[in-house]
Design an enzyme around this catalytic site. Structure first.
Site, PDB file in Angstrom:
ATOM      1  N   HIS A  14      -1.064  10.246  -9.542  1.00  0.00           N
ATOM      2  CA  HIS A  14      -1.354   8.929  -8.985  1.00  0.00           C
ATOM      3  C   HIS A  14      -1.860   7.985 -10.073  1.00  0.00           C
ATOM      4  O   HIS A  14      -3.056   7.963 -10.376  1.00  0.00           O
ATOM      5  CB  HIS A  14      -2.414   9.037  -7.879  1.00  0.00           C
ATOM      6  CG  HIS A  14      -1.889   9.534  -6.585  1.00  0.00           C
ATOM      7  ND1 HIS A  14      -1.695   8.722  -5.488  1.00  0.00           N
ATOM      8  CD2 HIS A  14      -1.498  10.769  -6.201  1.00  0.00           C
ATOM      9  CE1 HIS A  14      -1.211   9.429  -4.487  1.00  0.00           C
ATOM     10  NE2 HIS A  14      -1.091  10.683  -4.897  1.00  0.00           N
TER      11      HIS A  14
ATOM     12  N   CYS B 195       4.110  10.683  -6.946  1.00  0.00           N
ATOM     13  CA  CYS B 195       3.720  11.667  -5.933  1.00  0.00           C
ATOM     14  C   CYS B 195       4.943  12.136  -5.140  1.00  0.00           C
ATOM     15  O   CYS B 195       5.863  12.700  -5.716  1.00  0.00           O
ATOM     16  CB  CYS B 195       2.624  11.083  -5.035  1.00  0.00           C
ATOM     17  SG  CYS B 195       1.854  12.267  -3.918  1.00  0.00           S
TER      18      CYS B 195
ATOM     19  N   GLU C 269      -2.384   4.866  -9.935  1.00  0.00           N
ATOM     20  CA  GLU C 269      -3.320   3.855  -9.418  1.00  0.00           C
ATOM     21  C   GLU C 269      -4.761   4.361  -9.435  1.00  0.00           C
ATOM     22  O   GLU C 269      -5.710   3.577  -9.442  1.00  0.00           O
ATOM     23  CB  GLU C 269      -2.922   3.423  -8.003  1.00  0.00           C
ATOM     24  CG  GLU C 269      -3.386   4.316  -6.887  1.00  0.00           C
ATOM     25  CD  GLU C 269      -2.628   5.632  -6.756  1.00  0.00           C
ATOM     26  OE1 GLU C 269      -3.014   6.457  -5.915  1.00  0.00           O
ATOM     27  OE2 GLU C 269      -1.639   5.814  -7.506  1.00  0.00           O
TER      28      GLU C 269
END
Length: 368
Positions: free
Chosen positions: A346, A261, A348
């Site tokens: 992202h 990011c 995650e």
């Protein structure tokens, strides 16, 4: 029966959307963006990358599973405001301990429901993300527009300093959650607006974590003797975050680096690249990204309004690894000779699909 409070969403170009108040009454100003995720509003609201932004959810019904005690991405809500089509007052989830409306009210977040989010999303796509205000005030439109237009925008502001940690801390936050035994890797995490899910994944892969404020000098990072350095997500324009860029430039080649990011933008600037603002950004959990080395397509979770210009990176040093299939923008690169790589999205995925978790394992391999 009490009548619901009326509210307005006012954009800086003069467009007005009428609706009903959600959360706290009053007024809030921020950059209005839209998010295409169908679920995950709790994670989205608490993502520090949304600091200073008013989030519009494109999925029509929001709030039906309430808010639970575990799915937070930070200690509080960072979004400036929340815009939805239909609010569900009925909470249907065994983990929920409060409603979305109660949660917004607790953190003094001004929201609005019962407006045409499809029309709003199309307007933003046509005109671009712009400053706006949610208000329950009866103040004349001209006065409110003046307040919006006088408010500072995203470009040229270092808002990372408003979300980063005040001092270093170790993860997990609770000693009872620590492993109780030495872990194989030490990772220094630059906090530009870190999400808890990222820390959970790294810790679960055997990393001892120390989280450092965004403007920590490179020398302090190296003094902790990490095996690797992680550059986190975060809000806003990367170019004004000059101290972070300078620090990462000094760290290149010293330790393996992995950025996501805002982290890819900081790394890109440190390598001599440039960044620019996207028209309406990438916000959602369904963005297709092509992994160029394999040709595989990952469905990714994204939240950013700026991007590294793909042609600005030095071709002799950098290999492009990922591109966005919607608009062709840069989604990932790695250094050809140094152990440094980054992605714009992202991995995650909180919320979102788990197609990209392999990147964390790649970082672990770089530290071995």
């Amino acid at each position: 029966m009490t009548q619901p409070t009326k509210a307005r969403l006012i954009l800086s170009d003069g467009k007005v959307f009428n609706g009903l108040s959600l959360g706290k009454t009053g007024a809030t100003i921020g950059e209005v963006v839209f998010n295409t995720a169908m679920t995950g509003y709790q994670e989205i609201l608490t993502d520090p990358s949304y600091h200073f932004q008013i989030i519009t959810m494109t999925y029509p019904q929001i709030g039906n599973y309430g808010v639970n005690p575990t799915d937070f991405e930070s200690r509080r809500i960072y979004a400036s405001g929340f815009v939805i089509r239909e609010y569900s007052p009925v909470v249907s989830n065994w983990q929920a301990d409060r409603s979305l409306n109660d949660y917004l009210t607790h953190y003094d977040i001004v929201g609005i429901s019962d407006l045409d989010t499809r029309a709003l999303t199309r307007h933003i796509r046509d005109r671009g993300a712009q400053m706006g205000m949610i208000t329950t005030e009866d103040t004349p439109l001209e006065a409110l527009l003046a307040r919006i237009q006088e408010s500072p925008g995203m470009v040229g502001r270092d808002i990372v300093r408003e979300v980063t940690a005040a001092q270093p801390y170790d993860w997990p936050l609770e000693p009872s959650e620590a492993s109780g035994k030495p872990l194989p890797h030490r990772v220094a995490v630059y906090d530009y607006g870190i999400k808890f899910s990222i820390l959970r994944i790294l810790h679960g892969l055997g990393c001892t974590l120390r989280v450092f404020p965004a403007h920590t000098p490179a020398e302090e990072i190296l003094a902790w003797e990490p095996d690797g350095i992680f550059l986190s997500n975060g809000p806003g324009d990367p170019e004004p975050v000059e101290k972070s860029v300078a620090a990462v430039r000094k760290l290149l080649g010293k330790k393996p680096i992995f950025g996501i990011c805002l982290g890819i933008q900081i790394l890109g600037l440190a390598l001599g690249g440039r960044t620019s603002k996207l028209k309406f950004g990438h916000h959602g959990a369904n963005h297709p990204v092509k992994h160029l080395p394999t040709g595989k397509v990952e469905i990714t979770s994204q939240n950013h309004g700026f991007v590294v210009d793909i042609d600005s990176l030095p071709k002799e040093d950098v290999k492009i690894t990922h591109i966005n299939l919607n608009d062709g923008t840069l989604e990932g690169f790695k250094h050809k000779s140094l152990r440094a790589f980054a992605v714009q999205y992202h991995p995650e995925s909180a919320p979102g699909p788990h197609d990209s978790h392999y990147l964390f394992k790649q970082f672990i391999e770089d530290m071995k």
